[in-house]
Write an enzyme that holds these catalytic residues in place. Structure first.
Site, PDB file in Angstrom:
ATOM      1  N   SER A 119       3.089  -1.585  10.501  1.00 62.11           N
ATOM      2  CA  SER A 119       4.534  -1.594  10.744  1.00 62.11           C
ATOM      3  C   SER A 119       5.187  -2.961  10.498  1.00 62.11           C
ATOM      4  O   SER A 119       6.115  -3.339  11.209  1.00 62.11           O
ATOM      5  CB  SER A 119       4.848  -1.077  12.157  1.00 62.11           C
ATOM      6  OG  SER A 119       4.408   0.269  12.296  1.00 62.11           O
TER       7      SER A 119
ATOM      8  N   GLU B  71      -5.757  -4.437  10.742  1.00 65.76           N
ATOM      9  CA  GLU B  71      -4.740  -3.412  10.921  1.00 65.76           C
ATOM     10  C   GLU B  71      -5.057  -2.583  12.169  1.00 65.76           C
ATOM     11  O   GLU B  71      -5.869  -1.647  12.100  1.00 65.76           O
ATOM     12  CB  GLU B  71      -4.703  -2.477   9.709  1.00 65.76           C
ATOM     13  CG  GLU B  71      -4.368  -3.161   8.407  1.00 65.76           C
ATOM     14  CD  GLU B  71      -3.778  -2.172   7.403  1.00 65.76           C
ATOM     15  OE1 GLU B  71      -2.646  -2.415   6.969  1.00 65.76           O
ATOM     16  OE2 GLU B  71      -4.440  -1.176   7.098  1.00 65.76           O
TER      17      GLU B  71
ATOM     18  N   GLU C  74      -7.156   5.065   7.354  1.00 66.11           N
ATOM     19  CA  GLU C  74      -6.946   6.480   7.009  1.00 66.11           C
ATOM     20  C   GLU C  74      -8.175   7.043   6.299  1.00 66.11           C
ATOM     21  O   GLU C  74      -8.518   8.212   6.488  1.00 66.11           O
ATOM     22  CB  GLU C  74      -5.663   6.623   6.164  1.00 66.11           C
ATOM     23  CG  GLU C  74      -4.428   6.460   7.046  1.00 66.11           C
ATOM     24  CD  GLU C  74      -3.204   5.895   6.357  1.00 66.11           C
ATOM     25  OE1 GLU C  74      -3.136   5.892   5.115  1.00 66.11           O
ATOM     26  OE2 GLU C  74      -2.296   5.439   7.082  1.00 66.11           O
TER      27      GLU C  74
ATOM     28  N   HIS D 207      -9.678   1.356   4.449  1.00 66.12           N
ATOM     29  CA  HIS D 207      -8.429   1.611   5.174  1.00 66.12           C
ATOM     30  C   HIS D 207      -8.704   2.614   6.301  1.00 66.12           C
ATOM     31  O   HIS D 207      -9.500   3.536   6.142  1.00 66.12           O
ATOM     32  CB  HIS D 207      -7.355   2.153   4.224  1.00 66.12           C
ATOM     33  CG  HIS D 207      -6.005   2.188   4.866  1.00 66.12           C
ATOM     34  ND1 HIS D 207      -5.635   3.196   5.729  1.00 66.12           N
ATOM     35  CD2 HIS D 207      -4.966   1.326   4.827  1.00 66.12           C
ATOM     36  CE1 HIS D 207      -4.416   2.934   6.170  1.00 66.12           C
ATOM     37  NE2 HIS D 207      -3.991   1.806   5.643  1.00 66.12           N
TER      38      HIS D 207
ATOM     39  N   LYS E 206       0.121   4.176  -0.440  1.00 67.16           N
ATOM     40  CA  LYS E 206      -0.558   5.403   0.040  1.00 67.16           C
ATOM     41  C   LYS E 206      -0.292   6.538  -0.946  1.00 67.16           C
ATOM     42  O   LYS E 206      -0.160   6.293  -2.146  1.00 67.16           O
ATOM     43  CB  LYS E 206      -0.113   5.716   1.469  1.00 67.16           C
ATOM     44  CG  LYS E 206      -0.265   4.503   2.389  1.00 67.16           C
ATOM     45  CD  LYS E 206      -0.163   4.813   3.839  1.00 67.16           C
ATOM     46  CE  LYS E 206      -0.373   3.520   4.623  1.00 67.16           C
ATOM     47  NZ  LYS E 206      -0.331   3.730   6.079  1.00 67.16           N
TER      48      LYS E 206
ATOM     49  N   GLY F 262       2.092   2.841  10.623  1.00 67.36           N
ATOM     50  CA  GLY F 262       3.033   3.938  10.416  1.00 67.36           C
ATOM     51  C   GLY F 262       3.695   4.437  11.685  1.00 67.36           C
ATOM     52  O   GLY F 262       4.330   5.485  11.689  1.00 67.36           O
TER      53      GLY F 262
ATOM     54  N   ASN G 145       0.876  -1.174   0.000  1.00 68.21           N
ATOM     55  CA  ASN G 145       0.000   0.000   0.000  1.00 68.21           C
ATOM     56  C   ASN G 145       0.914   1.225   0.000  1.00 68.21           C
ATOM     57  O   ASN G 145       1.419   1.626   1.038  1.00 68.21           O
ATOM     58  CB  ASN G 145      -0.893  -0.028   1.243  1.00 68.21           C
ATOM     59  CG  ASN G 145      -1.733   1.235   1.373  1.00 68.21           C
ATOM     60  OD1 ASN G 145      -1.828   2.023   0.440  1.00 68.21           O
ATOM     61  ND2 ASN G 145      -2.338   1.420   2.545  1.00 68.21           N
TER      62      ASN G 145
HETATM   63  P1  PGA Z   1       2.520   0.674   7.679  1.00 69.92           P
HETATM   64  O1  PGA Z   1       1.065   0.852   7.015  1.00 69.92           O
HETATM   65  O2  PGA Z   1       3.076  -0.614   7.159  1.00 69.92           O
HETATM   66  O3  PGA Z   1       3.302   1.878   7.200  1.00 69.92           O
HETATM   67  O4  PGA Z   1       2.327   0.656   9.152  1.00 69.92           O
HETATM   68  C1  PGA Z   1       0.211  -0.236   6.856  1.00 69.92           C
HETATM   69  C2  PGA Z   1      -1.082   0.235   6.239  1.00 69.92           C
HETATM   70  O5  PGA Z   1      -1.535   1.346   6.521  1.00 69.92           O
HETATM   71  O6  PGA Z   1      -1.703  -0.510   5.446  1.00 69.92           O
END
Ligand code: PGA
Length: 255
Positions: free
Chosen positions: A213, A168, A98, A96, A13, A174, A11
């Site tokens: 992460s 998640e 976000e 997601h 983003k 992140g 992903n």
């Molecule tokens: P990350 O993001 O690996 O940077 O923690 C995962 C995600 O948001 O799908």
């Protein structure tokens, strides 16, 4: 009994450029002969066609990060599932955290998007997960169960065999703070049990990914858990060799 082939999805983003993506693709192609897992690369809309071309000849497929729950019409700025298919997408992330947090996407809207994705012929990766406040309040299972229940009510468990669920925990995204393998497995086990209550066959077949992460250093330990069938990878997926290393960290198929 259907074995679950591991799946690792990138992903990106809101990152990338034509030039940076070309470099990523060149590195990925060089290392992608024997991936070990199924793989998806989810990029911003403007780069999907670039990925379609750049991933040809590799085992990886193209994914988008969102789609509209509508079919067509006066929805300025939105993109339909059919348009994604048209530019070579096979997968799409829906719900997601976000998008839930920053764009106010409700469980119902996420479920509508999952249904629309399936209807358009896309494989949805449905994201669910609790915030830190919800975890600390002891509400993790309740939150995750409700998020999944709304999607199951809309599309049924069997339809998700074509896609995947991504657990998640929002506090792990992140932040560099990964759920421990045991913490992740506990929730993945509950997700599998919820699927089994709806449809035992689907529960054995649906892939449940962990996200938050994941890095080359912690992927193998997470993916070794009984109910973790791969990962959804944000930050680490921006570096092609890290994404390749994570794809290589999967164990043999489960289920
Ligand atoms: P990350 O993001 O690996 O940077 O923690 C995962 C995600 O948001 O799908």
């Amino acid at each position: 009994m259907s074995a679950r082939r591991p799946l690792v999805a990138a992903n990106w983003k809101m990152n990338g450029s034509i030039a940076a993506n070309e470099q990523w693709l060149a590195e990925f192609r060089a290392g992608a002969k024997n991936l070990g897992s199924d793989a998806v690369v989810s990029a911003p809309y403007p780069y999907l066609a670039q990925l379609w071309v750049g991933l040809k000849g590799t085992p990886a497929e193209v994914g988008a990060q969102d789609l509209s729950e509508h079919r067509a019409g006066a929805y300025t700025g939105d993109v339909t599932g059919e348009m994604l298919v048209d530019v070579g997408c096979r997968w799409v992330i829906v719900g997601h955290s976000e998008r839930r947090a920053l764009h106010g996407e409700s469980n119902e809207r996420v479920a509508a998007k999952a249904a629309r994705a399936l209807d358009a012929g896309l494989r949805p990766i449905v994201c669910i997960g609790e915030t830190l406040a919800e975890r600390e309040a002891g509400r993790t299972h309740e939150v995750v169960r409700t998020q999944l229940a709304v999607v199951l009510a809309a599309v049924g468990a069997a339809a998700l065999e074509r896609g995947a669920i991504a657990y998640e925990p929002v506090w792990a995204i992140g932040t560099g703070r990964t759920a421990t393998p045991a913490q992740a497995q506990e929730v993945h086990g509950a997700i599998r049990a919820q699927l089994a209550a709806a449809d035992p066959g689907a529960a054995r077949a649906v892939r449940v990914l962990y996200g938050g992460s994941v890095k080359p250093a912690n992927a193998a330990e997470l993916f070794a858990q009984l109910d973790i069938d791969g990962g959804l990878i944000g930050g680490a997926s921006l570096i092609a060799r890290d994404f390749l290393a994570i794809c290589a960290a999967v164990p043999r198929p489960k289920g």
